[in-house]
Design a protein around this motif. Structure first.
Motif, PDB file in Angstrom:
ATOM      1  N   THR A   4       0.864  -1.178   0.000  1.00 61.03           N
ATOM      2  CA  THR A   4       0.000   0.000   0.000  1.00 61.03           C
ATOM      3  C   THR A   4       0.901   1.228   0.000  1.00 61.03           C
ATOM      4  N   THR A  51      -5.928   6.786  -4.853  1.00 55.19           N
ATOM      5  CA  THR A  51      -7.236   6.141  -4.955  1.00 55.19           C
ATOM      6  C   THR A  51      -8.193   6.595  -3.856  1.00 55.19           C
ATOM      7  N   ARG A  52      -7.663   7.275  -2.844  1.00 55.95           N
ATOM      8  CA  ARG A  52      -8.517   7.835  -1.792  1.00 55.95           C
ATOM      9  C   ARG A  52      -7.706   8.822  -0.972  1.00 55.95           C
ATOM     10  N   ALA A 138      -5.948   1.993   7.880  1.00 56.65           N
ATOM     11  CA  ALA A 138      -6.110   2.344   6.471  1.00 56.65           C
ATOM     12  C   ALA A 138      -5.473   1.288   5.574  1.00 56.65           C
ATOM     13  N   ARG A 141      -7.786  -1.757   5.578  1.00 55.84           N
ATOM     14  CA  ARG A 141      -9.046  -1.563   4.861  1.00 55.84           C
ATOM     15  C   ARG A 141      -8.843  -1.414   3.350  1.00 55.84           C
ATOM     16  N   TRP A 142      -7.764  -0.723   2.964  1.00 55.26           N
ATOM     17  CA  TRP A 142      -7.576  -0.378   1.558  1.00 55.26           C
ATOM     18  C   TRP A 142      -6.240  -0.921   1.052  1.00 55.26           C
ATOM     19  N   ASN A 143      -6.007  -2.177   1.340  1.00 53.71           N
ATOM     20  CA  ASN A 143      -4.753  -2.813   0.979  1.00 53.71           C
ATOM     21  C   ASN A 143      -4.498  -2.713  -0.521  1.00 53.71           C
ATOM     22  N   GLU A 145      -3.873   0.014  -2.209  1.00 60.65           N
ATOM     23  CA  GLU A 145      -4.267   1.294  -2.805  1.00 60.65           C
ATOM     24  C   GLU A 145      -3.181   2.355  -2.612  1.00 60.65           C
ATOM     25  N   ILE A 147      -2.941   5.889  -0.944  1.00 63.52           N
ATOM     26  CA  ILE A 147      -3.701   6.698   0.013  1.00 63.52           C
ATOM     27  C   ILE A 147      -2.951   7.996   0.314  1.00 63.52           C
TER      28      ILE A 147
END
Length: 205
Positions: A4, A51-52, A138, A141-143, A145, A147
């Motif tokens: 990530t 991505t976020r 984070a 949850r958003w592996n 991505e 961030i």
């Protein structure tokens, strides 16, 4: 687990920053001219495929994130664990004023390194722990991505000093610039463990 990618970015400057007043967790808003500064950051920020966005819930960080997201157009979420260090009774003052009125206490606190803790506030190690907790969650949850985390100087300095294994003492110097992008790779090695490696510190924006 996938790698990530995390970018750490301090909020745009406020009126309090311009006069070097300690903000801590006071909810100071951005002046209009700060949005011009954010616009200048866009070309550098947009080099990466975010991505976020995850942001501190304090207005100066959240509004910076919202302005950036006009260009990134990704999901955005607030997290109070990304707030600046609580400076307690010292919030609203300047360091120069405090050096003149309470020089012994300032010297004692600066010599405490990670245990630096303003009266009625929180320590640097407490800031580190809650920031790492938010980053770990984070990553889980958003592996995999990319961030972008919009937060505060104290949080980013704590992460940088932690990863560089410093004692967080004045003689070691400051590791980070106030307005730069700091990029990390995060790998979740176990359900409750995340390892971080530094891609870049003080990347010009």
């Amino acid at each position: 687990m996938k790698q990530t990618y995390i970018g750490l970015l301090r909020h745009a400057p406020t009126g309090w920053n311009s006069v070097k007043r300690i903000q801590g967790q006071h909810d100071v808003s951005l002046p209009q001219e700060s949005y011009d500064i954010i616009n200048e950051w866009i070309p550098s920020i947009m080099q990466y495929p975010w991505t976020r966005i995850l942001t501190s819930d304090l207005a100066r960080a959240y509004h910076t994130a919202l302005a950036l997201n006009k260009h990134t157009n990704v999901p955005i979420e607030r997290d109070s664990r990304l707030r600046e260090q609580d400076w307690g009774a010292w919030a609203g003052h300047t360091i120069q004023d405090l050096r003149e009125t309470t020089p012994e206490e300032i010297a004692r606190q600066e010599a405490a390194g990670w245990d630096f803790k303003p009266p009625g506030g929180e320590s640097r190690i407490e800031v580190l722990n809650r920031t790492l907790e938010a980053m770990h969650e984070a990553t889980r949850r958003w592996n995999g991505e990319h961030i972008l985390i919009v937060t505060h100087y104290g949080n980013i300095a704590s992460i940088a000093n932690h990863l560089m294994h410093t004692k967080f003492l004045p003689e070691e110097g400051k590791l980070i610039k106030k307005h730069a992008l700091h990029r990390l790779i995060a790998e979740q090695t176990a359900p409750e463990t995340t390892q971080y490696s530094i891609l870049s510190i003080n990347e010009v924006i």
